[in-house]
Write an enzyme that holds these catalytic residues in place. Structure first.
Site, short mmCIF file in Angstrom:
data_model
loop_
_atom_site.label_atom_id
_atom_site.label_comp_id
_atom_site.label_asym_id
_atom_site.label_seq_id
_atom_site.Cartn_x
_atom_site.Cartn_y
_atom_site.Cartn_z
CE LYS A 126 35.04 7.97 -1.05
NZ LYS A 126 34.10 6.94 -0.90
CB SER A 201 31.36 9.19 -0.52
OG SER A 201 31.68 7.98 -0.12
CB SER A 225 29.85 5.30 -1.25
OG SER A 225 29.51 5.95 -0.27
#
Length: 520
Positions: A126, A201, A225
């Site tokens: 990420k 996210s 997330s």
């Protein structure tokens, strides 16, 4: 939180839905459910535990594996829009070096496995997590492009294990939304239906995993997330016990000493069998002891379940498919149904604690070079007139923090007391050999933007960050729209191995990850 505020919040979500639902419908009107290119390389369907063994025993070359994933990324990313920056050429060179090492070394296979358990296996990260030399802006528009000067501790541990990093993936601005979009990379799509969100996210990683374009992912989790995107794309995401994985080297971060009690870097994988391997490689050597290799007989575990969050009056009812999933998992383990009334406070205790984390980086509070802190009133005006560089959630966070921090301290003390009591009840119930089966979210993946009228439903996930319990989202099937659905498996602190063992059992029982619709 009084019943009046609860009614107002629920009413606000309904009002927001009047605008969001028509808007998302208009955006997708007339578009068909597009399909991804087929997965033509069989290397893409081998779990990491097997790939690693095949590489170190010279059955396959790391270069061939890495190339297969590079090719798949290039195939699907134009449709998914999940990659922020790639390092494909460097990854291929590193894979060749691995193959050359294995061709010449006299080191025993057992020693290679012990020292570098992920040798030659591709991994993705990420973008909010520091990967040396790569973009590290967390979807935020900086005047000068920000790159990671060093690896985050979790990345350094995985690099030490011999893994090869492919790319950094998309995230909402500052990771502050359960949908993945920002003003730089744009919107990321769900591989099972490109008109829908992969969640957030960690939506970039989840989208690539679900599409078969990556195998192991380093993500993060402070309010679901890692778990919501995992559920929306049909993969596996684990929020570890606090500090098992270092919470540092991430954007945003915080100077609050309790930051790591709520936030963690988290593993996400396409196959449940790979979660223990990745978690073990990510582990902070100075963190609490968690033996993910511990042998577990799932028949001897004590199982408990709830199919709602109590009478909170805030969250929407579970869909019939979600209810069915919970009941199927409960029946599979002959789980005992429990009714823990304190779950009705999930939203209250979560926002009270998470929105009062000290010194968390936002557009209003940071120390980034060449960037000034924004003023709340000015940024709101700029946003309302379409002049802000930031997305809605980044602008909104300052207002939410001010509101929560303005509440009387006695209310926060009350919520903290409830949180401690709820954690005590769960730990007492589960002990060191029990797991709790709980919904991940009331619905499967929705169309883009519809999270805005479902914000209260995230309390199904946020509560476990607040309580500091390990929890795994497990893929358990498809709903009537052929979209993935999953459940959360929760355990007591440092009993992560129970969550992971149950995930493997459910993968075996319900089939685990499934290929998204593919073009013929």
């Amino acid at each position: 939180m009084s019943w009046i505020i609860r009614r107002l919040l629920r009413g606000a979500m309904i009002v927001i839905s009047w605008f969001v639902i028509p808007y998302s419908w208009i955006k997708t009107f007339g578009t068909k459910r597009q399909k991804l290119p087929p997965m033509s390389n069989s290397l893409l369907e081998i779990p990491a535990v097997d790939l690693a063994q095949m590489i170190r025993t010279r059955q396959i070359k790391s270069e061939h594996v890495v190339k297969a994933y590079v090719d798949r990324c290039k195939q699907v990313n134009p449709l998914l829009n999940a990659i922020v920056e790639e390092r494909f050429e460097s990854a291929l060179q590193e894979a060749k070096a691995v193959d050359e090492f294995l061709a010449s070394t006299t080191k025993a296979v057992e020693d290679i496995e012990r020292d570098t358990p992920l040798l030659g296996v591709p991994v993705s990260v990420k973008e909010s997590i520091g990967l040396r030399g790569m973009s590290n802006q967390a979807g935020l528009r900086f005047e000068k492009h920000r790159r990671a000067k060093e690896d985050a501790p979790s990345v350094a541990q995985v690099r030490k294990s011999g893994a090869i990093f492919l790319l950094v993936s998309n995230t909402p601005e500052l990771c502050m939304m359960w949908e993945t979009f920002n003003n730089i990379t744009g919107q990321t799509n769900n591989p099972h239906d490109l008109r829908r969100t992969p969640g957030g996210s960690s939506g970039g990683e989840a989208s690539l995993l679900g599409a078969g374009a990556t195998l192991l992912s380093l993500t993060s989790d402070i309010g679901g997330s890692a778990r919501l995107p995992a559920m929306y794309t049909g993969v596996f995401g684990h929020k570890p016990t606090p500090f098992v994985v270092s919470p540092y080297g991430h954007v945003p971060t915080s100077g609050d000493p309790r930051w790591g009690e709520y936030f963690t870097v988290a593993p996400m994988t396409r196959y449940a069998v790979d979660l223990p391997l990745l978690l073990k490689c990510m582990r902070d050597p100075e963190g609490p002891a968690v033996d993910v290799d511990q042998s577990v007989d799932v028949k001897t575990i004590n199982y408990f379940y709830m199919d709602n969050d109590g009478p909170s009056g805030l969250t929407r009812p579970l869909t019939s498919d979600m209810q069915r999933a919970i009941l199927q998992v409960a029946r599979h383990f002959n789980a005992q149904k429990v009714d823990i009334d304190l779950f009705k406070w999930s939203f209250d205790i979560s926002v009270s604690q998470l929105l009062r984390i000290k010194d968390i980086e936002t557009i209003y509070n940071h120390s980034w070079e060449d960037e000034k802190n924004k003023k709340l009133s000015t940024e709101w005006l700029k946003y309302l007139f379409g002049c802000s560089n930031h997305i809605f959630s980044s602008v909104l966070i300052g207002l939410l923090q001010k509101f929560i921090q303005s509440l009387p301290q006695r209310r926060h003390d009350q919520f903290e007391g409830i949180a401690k009591e709820l954690k005590s009840q769960l730990v007492h119930l589960l002990g060191t050999n029990g797991v709790f089966i709980y919904p991940s979210f009331p619905t499967s993946a929705h169309q883009h933007y519809r999270i805005f009228h479902k914000l209260l439903d995230t309390s199904y996930m946020m509560v476990f960050n607040t309580l500091g319990l390990p929890v795994t989202n497990v893929m358990v099937g498809m709903d009537k729209d052929n979209l993935p659905i999953g459940v959360q498996i929760v355990a007591s602190p440092q009993q992560d191995h129970l969550c992971l063992a149950v995930a493997r059992e459910l993968e075996s029982a319900f089939g685990g990850w499934r290929k998204p619709p593919q073009a013929s």
